[in-house]
Design an enzyme around this catalytic site. Sequence first.
Site, mmCIF file in Angstrom:
data_model
loop_
_atom_site.group_PDB
_atom_site.id
_atom_site.type_symbol
_atom_site.label_atom_id
_atom_site.label_comp_id
_atom_site.label_asym_id
_atom_site.label_seq_id
_atom_site.Cartn_x
_atom_site.Cartn_y
_atom_site.Cartn_z
ATOM 1 N N HIS A 189 -1.473 -29.295 19.302
ATOM 2 C CA HIS A 189 -0.166 -29.561 19.811
ATOM 3 C C HIS A 189 -0.168 -30.247 21.284
ATOM 4 O O HIS A 189 0.418 -31.301 21.601
ATOM 5 C CB HIS A 189 0.605 -28.390 19.863
ATOM 6 C CG HIS A 189 1.279 -27.799 18.586
ATOM 7 N ND1 HIS A 189 2.092 -28.686 17.949
ATOM 8 C CD2 HIS A 189 0.564 -26.909 17.769
ATOM 9 C CE1 HIS A 189 2.301 -28.158 16.636
ATOM 10 N NE2 HIS A 189 1.566 -27.035 16.724
ATOM 11 N N ASP A 196 4.441 -28.680 13.328
ATOM 12 C CA ASP A 196 4.719 -27.664 12.580
ATOM 13 C C ASP A 196 5.881 -27.859 11.661
ATOM 14 O O ASP A 196 6.734 -28.601 12.299
ATOM 15 C CB ASP A 196 5.287 -26.298 13.592
ATOM 16 C CG ASP A 196 4.083 -25.830 14.644
ATOM 17 O OD1 ASP A 196 3.047 -26.235 14.182
ATOM 18 O OD2 ASP A 196 4.153 -25.130 15.300
ATOM 19 N N TYR A 224 -1.908 -16.655 7.193
ATOM 20 C CA TYR A 224 -2.214 -16.931 8.509
ATOM 21 C C TYR A 224 -1.316 -16.253 9.476
ATOM 22 O O TYR A 224 -0.316 -16.506 9.613
ATOM 23 C CB TYR A 224 -2.698 -18.212 8.792
ATOM 24 C CG TYR A 224 -3.486 -18.463 9.972
ATOM 25 C CD1 TYR A 224 -4.803 -18.202 10.109
ATOM 26 C CD2 TYR A 224 -2.905 -18.827 11.270
ATOM 27 C CE1 TYR A 224 -5.559 -18.323 11.108
ATOM 28 C CE2 TYR A 224 -3.578 -18.997 12.482
ATOM 29 C CZ TYR A 224 -5.070 -18.728 12.293
ATOM 30 O OH TYR A 224 -5.665 -18.938 13.491
ATOM 31 N N HIS A 227 2.275 -17.668 10.665
ATOM 32 C CA HIS A 227 2.546 -18.773 10.047
ATOM 33 C C HIS A 227 3.363 -18.605 8.944
ATOM 34 O O HIS A 227 3.009 -19.583 7.969
ATOM 35 C CB HIS A 227 1.253 -19.669 10.082
ATOM 36 C CG HIS A 227 0.798 -20.331 11.172
ATOM 37 N ND1 HIS A 227 0.261 -19.657 12.265
ATOM 38 C CD2 HIS A 227 0.720 -21.804 11.553
ATOM 39 C CE1 HIS A 227 -0.117 -20.451 13.381
ATOM 40 N NE2 HIS A 227 0.240 -21.803 12.908
ATOM 41 N N ASP A 229 6.372 -18.740 8.604
ATOM 42 C CA ASP A 229 7.661 -19.414 8.607
ATOM 43 C C ASP A 229 7.585 -21.124 8.785
ATOM 44 O O ASP A 229 8.510 -21.639 8.972
ATOM 45 C CB ASP A 229 8.832 -18.998 9.509
ATOM 46 C CG ASP A 229 8.225 -19.164 11.152
ATOM 47 O OD1 ASP A 229 6.948 -19.307 11.116
ATOM 48 O OD2 ASP A 229 8.982 -18.748 11.941
ATOM 49 N N HIS A 230 6.511 -21.460 8.892
ATOM 50 C CA HIS A 230 6.303 -22.992 8.936
ATOM 51 C C HIS A 230 4.631 -23.242 8.457
ATOM 52 O O HIS A 230 3.795 -22.566 8.335
ATOM 53 C CB HIS A 230 6.426 -23.476 10.408
ATOM 54 C CG HIS A 230 5.561 -22.990 11.407
ATOM 55 N ND1 HIS A 230 5.365 -21.736 11.801
ATOM 56 C CD2 HIS A 230 4.164 -23.606 11.690
ATOM 57 C CE1 HIS A 230 4.275 -21.527 12.816
ATOM 58 N NE2 HIS A 230 3.791 -22.796 12.746
ATOM 59 N N HIS A 232 1.281 -25.529 9.894
ATOM 60 C CA HIS A 232 0.941 -26.002 11.023
ATOM 61 C C HIS A 232 -0.165 -27.348 10.538
ATOM 62 O O HIS A 232 -1.013 -26.701 9.554
ATOM 63 C CB HIS A 232 0.215 -25.399 11.919
ATOM 64 C CG HIS A 232 -0.585 -26.147 12.838
ATOM 65 N ND1 HIS A 232 -0.194 -26.239 14.281
ATOM 66 C CD2 HIS A 232 -1.824 -26.547 12.726
ATOM 67 C CE1 HIS A 232 -1.376 -26.875 14.779
ATOM 68 N NE2 HIS A 232 -2.328 -27.241 14.056
HETATM 69 ZN ZN ZN Z 1 1.228 -25.520 15.177
#
Ligand code: ZN
Length: 259
Positions: A189, A196, A224, A227, A229-230, A232
Amino acid sequence: MRVNTLKRVAVAFALALPGAAIATVIAAPAAYADGCYTWNRTLTQGRSGDDVRQLQIRVAGWAGYRDIVENDGRYGPKTAAAVKRFQQAYGLRADGIAGPQTFAKLYQLQDNDCTPAHFSYGELDNGCGGSGWSGGPLSANQTKQNALRTMWKLEALRKGLGDKPLYVSSGFRSRACNNQVGGASDSQHLYGNAADVTSRTSSLCQVARGARNNGFSGIYGPGYPDHDDHVHVDSRRENNRDDSSNTTSWSAPDCGVGN
Ligand SMILES: [Zn+2]
């Protein structure tokens, strides 16, 4: 798109051959003046140049399973294969050659600031509510360029998921922002190289699995840590400035996504 209507009028040359009664009329192909970028020649394998590099930015999301298209300005087999997948996805003649029909579709897809139709710089630059592209390890310009490449891959991911909206909950983060949200110390990022993503129409697992085809060498999703709720996605293999090993790193154990 948007400036596509500024199509220049095709110039017609009338050539009267000496001694011949027939006048041959040759109409030049319509030239587009696109608000972002205009290609001036058909591109095929073996070509190189900045126009190839510009093309690669826009088709990198069509790299195919687990692959990437290097942004090296050389039209090799991987670029041709990506162009072919792009053409197939948009219902064009799939020959792997970037000519007028391919460029017309790209002009249609891109906005005047060169972002693809369904993503914007504003969305990718929302780290901690800040604006601008500074505060990371790269120059603001390099960071923004990475964000653009990320967006074109997201456009391909979106297309592959049935043309339904994807939402970016975090894009570029300055170092301060990354610390604030507890991001990894050398997070992609920071480089404008990651997003995301969430969806209201696809499951996160569908997003994570789909992303494997779109040039994303970093994918983390359900199963993971942190992660669920989204998803990456990032382009770590192309990032020579980070501390990672330029290899694929996928982990969404609940979705069957792994290295
Ligand atoms: Zn991310």
